[in-house]
Scaffold this motif. Structure first.
Motif, PDB file in Angstrom:
ATOM      1  N   THR A 184       0.838  -1.198   0.000  1.00  9.50           N
ATOM      2  CA  THR A 184       0.000   0.000   0.000  1.00  9.50           C
ATOM      3  C   THR A 184       0.871   1.245   0.000  1.00  9.50           C
ATOM      4  O   THR A 184       2.065   1.187   0.346  1.00  9.50           O
ATOM      5  CB  THR A 184      -0.915   0.021   1.234  1.00  9.50           C
ATOM      6  OG1 THR A 184      -0.097   0.067   2.420  1.00  9.50           O
ATOM      7  CG2 THR A 184      -1.786  -1.238   1.278  1.00  9.50           C
ATOM      8  N   LEU A 185       0.267   2.377  -0.368  1.00  8.87           N
ATOM      9  CA  LEU A 185       1.025   3.629  -0.433  1.00  8.87           C
ATOM     10  C   LEU A 185       1.516   4.069   0.950  1.00  8.87           C
ATOM     11  O   LEU A 185       2.697   4.409   1.105  1.00  8.87           O
ATOM     12  CB  LEU A 185       0.176   4.719  -1.084  1.00  8.87           C
ATOM     13  CG  LEU A 185       0.885   6.062  -1.320  1.00  8.87           C
ATOM     14  CD1 LEU A 185       2.087   5.876  -2.232  1.00  8.87           C
ATOM     15  CD2 LEU A 185      -0.090   7.081  -1.924  1.00  8.87           C
ATOM     16  N   PRO A 186       0.665   4.087   1.997  1.00  9.11           N
ATOM     17  CA  PRO A 186       1.182   4.449   3.331  1.00  9.11           C
ATOM     18  C   PRO A 186       2.271   3.478   3.807  1.00  9.11           C
ATOM     19  O   PRO A 186       3.267   3.912   4.396  1.00  9.11           O
ATOM     20  CB  PRO A 186      -0.059   4.382   4.226  1.00  9.11           C
ATOM     21  CG  PRO A 186      -1.211   4.559   3.302  1.00  9.11           C
ATOM     22  CD  PRO A 186      -0.808   3.901   2.034  1.00  9.11           C
ATOM     23  N   GLY A 187       2.068   2.184   3.531  1.00 10.85           N
ATOM     24  CA  GLY A 187       3.092   1.213   3.916  1.00 10.85           C
ATOM     25  C   GLY A 187       4.388   1.424   3.168  1.00 10.85           C
ATOM     26  O   GLY A 187       5.478   1.229   3.717  1.00 10.85           O
ATOM     27  N   SER A 188       4.291   1.850   1.916  1.00  9.03           N
ATOM     28  CA  SER A 188       5.501   2.118   1.125  1.00  9.03           C
ATOM     29  C   SER A 188       6.288   3.287   1.708  1.00  9.03           C
ATOM     30  O   SER A 188       7.519   3.245   1.784  1.00  9.03           O
ATOM     31  CB  SER A 188       5.121   2.412  -0.329  1.00  9.03           C
ATOM     32  OG  SER A 188       4.466   1.313  -0.915  1.00  9.03           O
ATOM     33  N   TYR A 189       5.555   4.336   2.140  1.00  6.40           N
ATOM     34  CA  TYR A 189       6.240   5.479   2.744  1.00  6.40           C
ATOM     35  C   TYR A 189       6.939   5.073   4.043  1.00  6.40           C
ATOM     36  O   TYR A 189       8.081   5.476   4.311  1.00  6.40           O
ATOM     37  CB  TYR A 189       5.245   6.609   3.013  1.00  6.40           C
ATOM     38  CG  TYR A 189       4.841   7.367   1.772  1.00  6.40           C
ATOM     39  CD1 TYR A 189       5.796   7.821   0.874  1.00  6.40           C
ATOM     40  CD2 TYR A 189       3.502   7.638   1.489  1.00  6.40           C
ATOM     41  CE1 TYR A 189       5.433   8.516  -0.267  1.00  6.40           C
ATOM     42  CE2 TYR A 189       3.124   8.330   0.347  1.00  6.40           C
ATOM     43  CZ  TYR A 189       4.102   8.760  -0.526  1.00  6.40           C
ATOM     44  OH  TYR A 189       3.748   9.441  -1.664  1.00  6.40           O
TER      45      TYR A 189
END
Length: 225
Positions: A184-189
Motif C-alpha cells: 500500500t502507499l502508506p506502507g511504502s512510505y
C-alpha cells in the motif's frame, strides 16, 4: 556491478590503453566544438554509431541514454530562443505583454541551433569515454595525468562505497518486499523511511568494519593504487 561498469567491461575496446582513449576523447571534443551545426549533427551520428558498435547495444537504448539530459538541454535552448523587446519588428514572432513584446529572436534562434548541436555532440563524446573506460583504467589515467594522490584515493573510496550502499539498500528492500512492506502507499512510505534510517546505520557499520580491517593490515595512510 553498476550498469555503466558492466557496459565498459563488455566494450570491444575494453583493453585499449586509457591514454589513447583520453587522447581520442580530446580530439572528439575539439571536433564537437569546432564543426558547424551540420557537421556537429553528422559527428553526433558517427559517435552514436561507434558507441553502439563498441558496446554491442541497440540504437534505441542509446536514444534512451540521450533522453536523460535532453530535457535539461531543451529548457536551456528555449530560454535562448525567446527574447523580450520594446520593438515587435525585431522579433520573428511576438506576443504583446504590457509595454514589451515576447517572441522568437532571429539571433537567438541561430545561437540556440548552434548550442543544441554542439551540446549533443560533446555529450556523445563524453558518453563514448565514460562507457568505454573501466574504473581501473580511470585510476591509471588519473595517475598518468599526475592527479594528486589524495584526490585519486577519494575517488576510489567513493566508488567502492557506492557498491556498498547499493548492496545494503537492495538487501533491506528485498527483506521489506518479502514482508509485503510495499503493498500500500502508506506502507511504502513507512518502509522507505525505515530503509533510509537502516541504510545509514548499516553503511556506518560497514565503514567501521573496513577501518578495523585496514588497522589489522597495518594501514599507514596510503593505498597501493
Amino acid at each position: 556491478m553498476l550498469g555503466i561498469d558492466k557496459l565498459s567491461y563488455q566494450s570491444r575496446w575494453c583493453r585499449v590503453s586509457p591514454l589513447r582513449k583520453f587522447a581520442l576523447y580530446l580530439l572528439m571534443m575539439m571536433l564537437a566544438f569546432a564543426l558547424p551545426p551540420v557537421g556537429q549533427a553528422l559527428w553526433l551520428l558517427m559517435l552514436a554509431a561507434l558507441t553502439c558498435w563498441l558496446l554491442r547495444v541497440g540504437p534505441m537504448r542509446y536514444l534512451r541514454w540521450l533522453a536523460v539530459p535532453l530535457g535539461f538541454l531543451l529548457i536551456g535552448v528555449v530560454t535562448i530562443v525567446f527574447s523580450a523587446s520594446h520593438n515587435a519588428q525585431s522579433l520573428l514572432l511576438s506576443v504583446p505583454l504590457g509595454s514589451f513584446y515576447i517572441g522568437i529572436d532571429a539571433q537567438g534562434l541561430l545561437v540556440a541551433n548552434q548550442t543544441f548541436w554542439r551540446s549533443l555532440a560533446a555529450l556523445a563524446a563524453t558518453y563514448w569515454l565514460v562507457l568505454n573506460l573501466p574504473f581501473p583504467q580511470l585510476i591509471i589515467l588519473l595517475q598518468r595525468l599526475r592527479v594528486p594522490r589524495l584526490l585519486t584515493e577519494q575517488i576510489l573510496l567513493t566508488w567502492r562505497f557506492i557498491f556498498i550502499l547499493l548492496d545494503e539498500a537492495q538487501a533491506i528492500h528485498r527483506a521489506q518486499s518479502l514482508r509485503f512492506g510495499y503493498r500500500t502507499l502508506p506502507g511504502s512510505y513507512r518502509s522507505l523511511a525505515m530503509l533510509i534510517s537502516m541504510l545509514f546505520t548499516r553503511v556506518l557499520l560497514r565503514y567501521q568494519q573496513m577501518s578495523t580491517t585496514l588497522d589489522v593490515k597495518l594501514y599507514q595512510g596510503d593505498f597501493h593504487l
